[in-house]
Design an enzyme around this catalytic site. Structure first.
Site, PDB file in Angstrom:
ATOM      1  N   HIS A 161     112.944  59.097  31.193  1.00 47.29           N
ATOM      2  CA  HIS A 161     112.206  57.759  30.696  1.00 47.29           C
ATOM      3  C   HIS A 161     111.666  57.641  29.537  1.00 47.29           C
ATOM      4  O   HIS A 161     111.125  57.045  28.983  1.00 47.29           O
ATOM      5  CB  HIS A 161     111.850  57.025  31.818  1.00 47.29           C
ATOM      6  CG  HIS A 161     112.754  56.155  32.775  1.00 47.29           C
ATOM      7  ND1 HIS A 161     113.246  54.963  32.604  1.00 47.29           N
ATOM      8  CD2 HIS A 161     113.272  56.753  33.818  1.00 47.29           C
ATOM      9  CE1 HIS A 161     114.231  54.783  33.526  1.00 47.29           C
ATOM     10  NE2 HIS A 161     114.287  55.573  34.442  1.00 47.29           N
ATOM     11  N   LYS A 177     104.327  42.772  27.181  1.00 46.65           N
ATOM     12  CA  LYS A 177     104.694  43.989  27.738  1.00 46.65           C
ATOM     13  C   LYS A 177     103.578  45.015  28.044  1.00 46.65           C
ATOM     14  O   LYS A 177     102.169  44.464  27.735  1.00 46.65           O
ATOM     15  CB  LYS A 177     105.574  45.051  26.710  1.00 46.65           C
ATOM     16  CG  LYS A 177     105.153  44.873  25.203  1.00 46.65           C
ATOM     17  CD  LYS A 177     105.997  45.604  24.441  1.00 46.65           C
ATOM     18  CE  LYS A 177     106.941  44.638  23.660  1.00 46.65           C
ATOM     19  NZ  LYS A 177     108.226  45.231  23.842  1.00 46.65           N
ATOM     20  N   ARG A 178     103.572  46.068  28.385  1.00 49.04           N
ATOM     21  CA  ARG A 178     102.268  46.879  28.715  1.00 49.04           C
ATOM     22  C   ARG A 178     101.487  46.987  27.361  1.00 49.04           C
ATOM     23  O   ARG A 178     102.214  47.075  26.414  1.00 49.04           O
ATOM     24  CB  ARG A 178     102.531  48.315  29.308  1.00 49.04           C
ATOM     25  CG  ARG A 178     102.795  48.235  30.794  1.00 49.04           C
ATOM     26  CD  ARG A 178     102.761  49.799  31.322  1.00 49.04           C
ATOM     27  NE  ARG A 178     104.075  50.304  30.752  1.00 49.04           N
ATOM     28  CZ  ARG A 178     104.085  51.649  30.147  1.00 49.04           C
ATOM     29  NH1 ARG A 178     102.826  52.228  29.881  1.00 49.04           N
ATOM     30  NH2 ARG A 178     105.014  52.276  29.657  1.00 49.04           N
ATOM     31  N   LYS A 225     103.473  50.560  21.200  1.00 47.91           N
ATOM     32  CA  LYS A 225     104.269  49.310  21.346  1.00 47.91           C
ATOM     33  C   LYS A 225     103.530  48.368  20.200  1.00 47.91           C
ATOM     34  O   LYS A 225     104.170  47.508  19.982  1.00 47.91           O
ATOM     35  CB  LYS A 225     103.913  48.791  22.750  1.00 47.91           C
ATOM     36  CG  LYS A 225     104.685  49.440  23.867  1.00 47.91           C
ATOM     37  CD  LYS A 225     104.605  48.852  25.149  1.00 47.91           C
ATOM     38  CE  LYS A 225     105.095  49.705  26.380  1.00 47.91           C
ATOM     39  NZ  LYS A 225     106.649  49.454  26.158  1.00 47.91           N
ATOM     40  N   THR A 256     113.444  46.754  27.947  1.00 45.07           N
ATOM     41  CA  THR A 256     114.493  45.859  28.558  1.00 45.07           C
ATOM     42  C   THR A 256     113.661  44.367  28.396  1.00 45.07           C
ATOM     43  O   THR A 256     114.569  43.473  28.337  1.00 45.07           O
ATOM     44  CB  THR A 256     114.596  46.105  30.093  1.00 45.07           C
ATOM     45  OG1 THR A 256     113.310  46.205  30.676  1.00 45.07           O
ATOM     46  CG2 THR A 256     115.385  47.168  30.450  1.00 45.07           C
ATOM     47  N   LYS A 313     115.743  40.920  27.866  1.00 45.65           N
ATOM     48  CA  LYS A 313     115.637  39.386  28.557  1.00 45.65           C
ATOM     49  C   LYS A 313     115.326  38.528  27.760  1.00 45.65           C
ATOM     50  O   LYS A 313     115.643  37.287  27.687  1.00 45.65           O
ATOM     51  CB  LYS A 313     114.364  39.855  29.460  1.00 45.65           C
ATOM     52  CG  LYS A 313     114.680  40.773  30.714  1.00 45.65           C
ATOM     53  CD  LYS A 313     113.284  41.271  31.320  1.00 45.65           C
ATOM     54  CE  LYS A 313     113.653  42.530  32.124  1.00 45.65           C
ATOM     55  NZ  LYS A 313     112.561  43.115  32.451  1.00 45.65           N
TER      56      LYS A 313
END
Lengths: 821, 118
Positions: A362, A553-554, A559, A661, A665
């Site tokens: 992952h 998100k985290r 990110k 993901t 969504k």
């Protein structure tokens, strides 16, 4: 009244009766005396009854057919709330709503009172939960195995912009969903030493002595597939002390010490580790990972032995998927059981182990690749370390045979890193012990082959494969966005619920004015809902007509929430200093948790909040911009935010996000993506077309090349672009931290550092241009809505049904069935 | 701990009288079985009542085997519950003990050995 209507009335009546019965006999109260949480429990128990019948029927069917079963081992299952999802999948949500209405209660309020089962951090755990939904819906015998953490991921509170963590004792009020199975508890030994001896035949016989014993008690959560025809379970283990107290200590008069020992044993499953926390070397985490593996493998072997007498059949009846390296000890544990307990030869056991296990990687981030110090592993699991050494010895013999004395290659592929102290590389262990190694998006899988494990790929190319992640449309559209789900079903029927590719039929409606207006209405209503939540939690008035620009998100450097903030600052400074109006009014929505020990991520939260505070209080900007950081991101909050998003921020540095993901969504709920060529964004782009997505930034190959050649020159970007310069300067100017001078000065240094791994300044200008384009497009309502419709229509590939079907066909050898109604 | 002892020919059968053998009573077992180990060379330990054994209990059993072996004797076990058998397998002790389903099978094994030896 026709037959169908009568059946519907009967269903309502039955549910109402069942709820009343549970209120009275399970909770010991009359309906009117129940608290809101008690009402939830009574409803959940009524729903659970229906699931129980179907679970028993499913198990009976499987037992007769004796199919191959899949066991999905994951340290995280991010389930969230279950009531609404179960009602949807059982097809009784309307009946339940009516039954509750008859009882004077509101279904949505009751659903809202259910605490999230936050047994995960983010994508990895939620993926596991989506897979369970798909397996049950597809009628594939597949079961999750995880840990029943007493405390889920911490609750996040924001205090003056700073994240504060609060414990999430989600099990404290008792969950109606879990069924305790103490009769299937298993022994888990740890610690001790190896006593080297000989067996009756004179062979070497290492005996694992003086261990401490834990008991793993399973708790099953039922998982209903859509239509309720197959109901599976997720088995979560709690650690219990092997005795109530150590009676010897107790008898010696040291009662407190006896209690302490019991508590220490049970600590193993107390708390979920936040991701990004420094866990290397933490004994409790290693114990947690082994506890999961030991309980799961013991249970899997027990189930197999119920119906089979020879282990030769094991891999034709059992598939085990290792979700990331956390359960990688499965390799050593299965070998230990087969060799030590079942008396198989090493060669037989190894063949079975490899044929049974498969590993999903992952992450490529080096800091997230697990390694355990050899002394620690030897201390906690002495027998397993012996087995790992033996696996390594045999493996390196194979490698050596083709290596022409290339010792460096042997060192790189070894399961043991020759550092001080030596470390066991868990990814290498998982790769060597599995017949399949997969990444979770195409680009990620290619990176595994070329960067993470190129030598393993050359050694076993046939083992490496891609399985692009997916999401379950039952939760992420049908349940969370009933308005859009109803609109879609009214146009193309309900087939999309189990075959997401059917959404393609919406393409024909993309330019249909009537459908566009309906979609616009749905989105507007969802945005009104979110605006209410923003107002209730933050006292910020978000305009539902503004563009809802969402990054949830985290919080993590890769990110790049920081890049998003830099755009916001640029818009703000352009507005107040240059009098340049933004292309469109926007509400910037953020949510996400930072790992408690991750200083940089927590600073980013503080930055978002401070920038928001300045902008939200500036009357010059009030018509144009609002910034909202909604606290305590979790599944149930995501369910409220995603349906309301217009623009989906997927802006990680290319080459860092394995898949993502959230991107899927959001697009499924009609948001248009602004994103880099990273993770599954690339495949989303292929599906929706470049005209329906705002793509920007350095591609992964270029990022790699710049890194390798050390050719990044952030100062040149800074000097060239006055807008960028102004934004970067704002970090050292105290504009956004007037009461805490220099608070964000580190960002000024960090983004101007040639070692900035995330190339904020290189991607800034392309990002601003893409944002400008998005803003202009949003103003053309028809064009924007058409893009949104095409995003929804082309999300078929990203159903976890597709992902799971690929795993089943290409890795697990597990087949689906269509059970009778 | 009151260990019941039966003599069948030249084989002695000792029955462990507890249902749990762990850190709290392993030392007691070692103390109370010592005279039986002293006095006999062909010993069957009947574990029928035992439902749980931890690593201390296993250590005690191993110590019994070693004491008998040291003086040229032999030890066999019988009547292990599923759980106790699992604990033996866990540590690979089923590979060093002769384990039998019933007391008669264990005794017979000694007798067959005896015949062979003769």
């Amino acid at each position: 009244m026709n037959g169908r209507a009568i059946a519907a009335v009967d269903a309502v009546f039955e549910i109402e009766e069942s709820i009343r019965r549970h209120a009275k006999y399970s909770l010991g109260k009359s309906w009117r005396d129940l608290s809101q949480y008690d009402k939830f429990r009574a409803v959940a128990l009524a729903v659970r009854d229906r699931m129980m019948d179907r679970m028993l029927a499913t198990e009976q069917r499987y037992r007769q057919a004796d199919p191959k079963r899949l066991y999905y081992l994951s340290i995280e299952f991010l389930i969230g709330q279950s009531l609404g999802n179960n009602l949807c999948n059982l097809g009784i949500r309307d009946s339940c709503r009516q039954a509750l209405s008859n009882l004077g209660a509101d279904l949505e309020e009751i659903e809202g009172s259910e605490p999230d089962a936050a047994l995960g951090n983010g994508g990895l755990g939620r993926l596991a939960a989506c897979f369970l939904d798909s397996l049950a819906t597809l009628g594939m015998p597949g079961y999750g195995y995880g840990i029943n953490y007493e405390y889920g991921l911490f609750k996040q509170e924001i205090d003056n912009g700073y994240q504060r963590e609060k414990p999430d004792n989600w099990l404290a009020p008792g969950t109606p969903w879990q069924i305790a199975r103490p009769d299937e508890a298993c022994m888990v030994p740890m610690y001790g030493r190896i006593e080297h001896g000989v067996d009756r035949h004179g062979g070497y016989n290492p005996m694992w002595m003086d261990w401490k014993l834990l008991i793993g008690v399973p708790y099953d959560m039922l998982i209903a597939g859509y239509g309720g025809r197959a109901v599976h379970f997720l088995r979560l283990y709690s650690a219990r002390s092997s005795h109530d107290f150590d009676m010897q200590i107790f008898n010696d008069g040291d009662y407190l010490k006896a209690v302490e020992q019991k508590i220490a044993s049970e600590t193993i499953t107390k708390v979920l580790y936040p991701s990004d926390a420094v866990i290397a070397g933490q004994e409790l985490r290693l114990a947690q990972e082994y506890f999961l593996v030991a309980c799961a493998v013991r249970d899997i072997v027990r189930r197999f032995e119920q119906n089979h007498s020879t282990f030769r059949e094991f891999s034709s009846k059992v598939a085990i998927q290792i979700n990331d390296t956390h359960p990688a000890l499965t390799v050593a544990e299965l070998m230990r059981i087969l060799v030590d307990e079942k008396n198989l030869s090493w060669e037989q056991a190894w063949k079975i182990t490899q044929e049974t296990l498969a590993y999903t990687n992952h992450t490529l981030l080096p800091e997230a690749l697990e390694k355990w110090p050899v002394p620690l592993l030897e201390h906690v699991l002495p027998r397993h370390l012996q087995i790992i050494y033996e696996i390594n010895r045999r493996f390196l013999e194979q490698v050596e045979a083709i290596s022409d004395g290339d010792n460096a290659r042997l060192a790189r592929m070894s399961l043991i890193e020759e550092s001080t102290p030596k470390q066991v590389r868990m990814a290498n262990l998982a790769i060597v012990g599995s017949h399949s190694i997969n990444g979770v998006s195409r680009i990620h899988t290619e990176s595994i082959k070329t960067s993470l494990a190129p030598e393993f790929f050359r050694f076993w190319p046939e083992r490496f494969n891609n399985k692009t992640n997916g999401i379950t449309q039952r939760r992420w559209l049908l349940k969370v966005n009933p308005r859009l789900a109803d609109l879609i079903s009214s146009e193309i029927g309900t087939g999309w619920i189990t075959d997401l590719y059917q959404l393609r039929a919406l393409e024909n409606l993309a330019a249909d004015a009537g459908f566009q207006a309906e979609l616009d209405r749905v989105k507007r209503e969802n945005k009104e809902n979110l605006a209410r939540i923003i107002h209730d939690s933050l006292r910020i008035k978000a305009d539902p007509d503004s563009l809802f620009d969402v990054q949830v998100k985290r919080i993590h450097a890769y990110k790049r929430q920081l890049l998003n903030v830099m755009h916001i600052i640029d818009e703000y400074l352009s507005l107040i200093e240059d009098r340049k109006l933004p292309t469109v009014p926007r509400t910037y929505v953020f949510a996400g948790k930072a790992a408690p020990g991750y200083w940089l991520a927590k600073q980013i939260i503080k930055l978002i909040c401070n920038v928001g505070s300045v902008i939200n209080h500036d009357t010059r900007a009030s018509e144009w911009m609002k910034v909202a950081f909604i606290p305590d991101y979790r599944v149930s909050l995501a369910e409220k935010i995603l349906p309301a998003a217009d623009l989906s921020e997927q802006i990680s540095t290319a080459g860092t996000e394995a898949s993502g993901t959230g991107n899927m969504k959001l697009a499924l709920n009609g948001a248009v993506t602004i994103g880099t060529l990273d993770g599954a964004n690339i495949e989303i782009l292929e599906e929706v077309g470049k005209e329906n997505m705002f793509v920007f930034g350095l591609p992964a190959a270029e990022v790699r090349s710049i890194r390798e050649q050390k050719s990044y020159r952030p100062w040149e970007h800074y000097a060239r672009n006055p807008h960028l310069k102004r934004v970067v300067d704002s970090f050292s100017s105290n504009l956004f931290c007037p009461h805490e001078p220099d608070l964000f000065a580190w960002i000024f240094s960090s983004v101007l550092d040639a070692n900035d791994e995330h190339f904020h300044l290189a991607d800034f200008t392309p990002y601003i241009e893409a944002q400008e384009k998005a803003g202009n497009t949003f103003r053309e309502r028809g064009r924007w809505i058409r893009m949104a419709i095409l995003n929804v229509a082309r999300m078929g590939k990203f159903s976890s049904d597709r992902t799971v079907t690929e795993y089943a066909r290409e890795i697990w050898g597990v087949k689906g069935s269509t059970p009778p109604d | 701990m009151e260990i019941a002892v039966d003599k069948i020919g030249d084989v002695t059968v000792a029955t462990i009288p507890v249902d749990e053998l762990d850190a709290s009573n392993a030392a007691e077992l070692k103390r109370d079985i010592a005279p039986i180990l002293e006095a006999n060379t062909r010993l069957v330990i009947d574990l029928r009542p035992l439902q749980f054994v931890d690593s201390s209990g296993l250590g005690a059993m191993l110590s019994c085997l070693r004491q008998l072996s040291a003086k040229g004797g032999d030890l066999k076990l019988c009547c292990l519950s599923k759980q106790v058998r699992a604990a033996f397998e866990l540590v690979r002790m089923h590979r060093i003990f002769d384990i039998f389903g019933t007391r008669d099978e264990a005794i017979r094994a000694f007798q067959t050995q005896g015949t062979k030896a003769q």
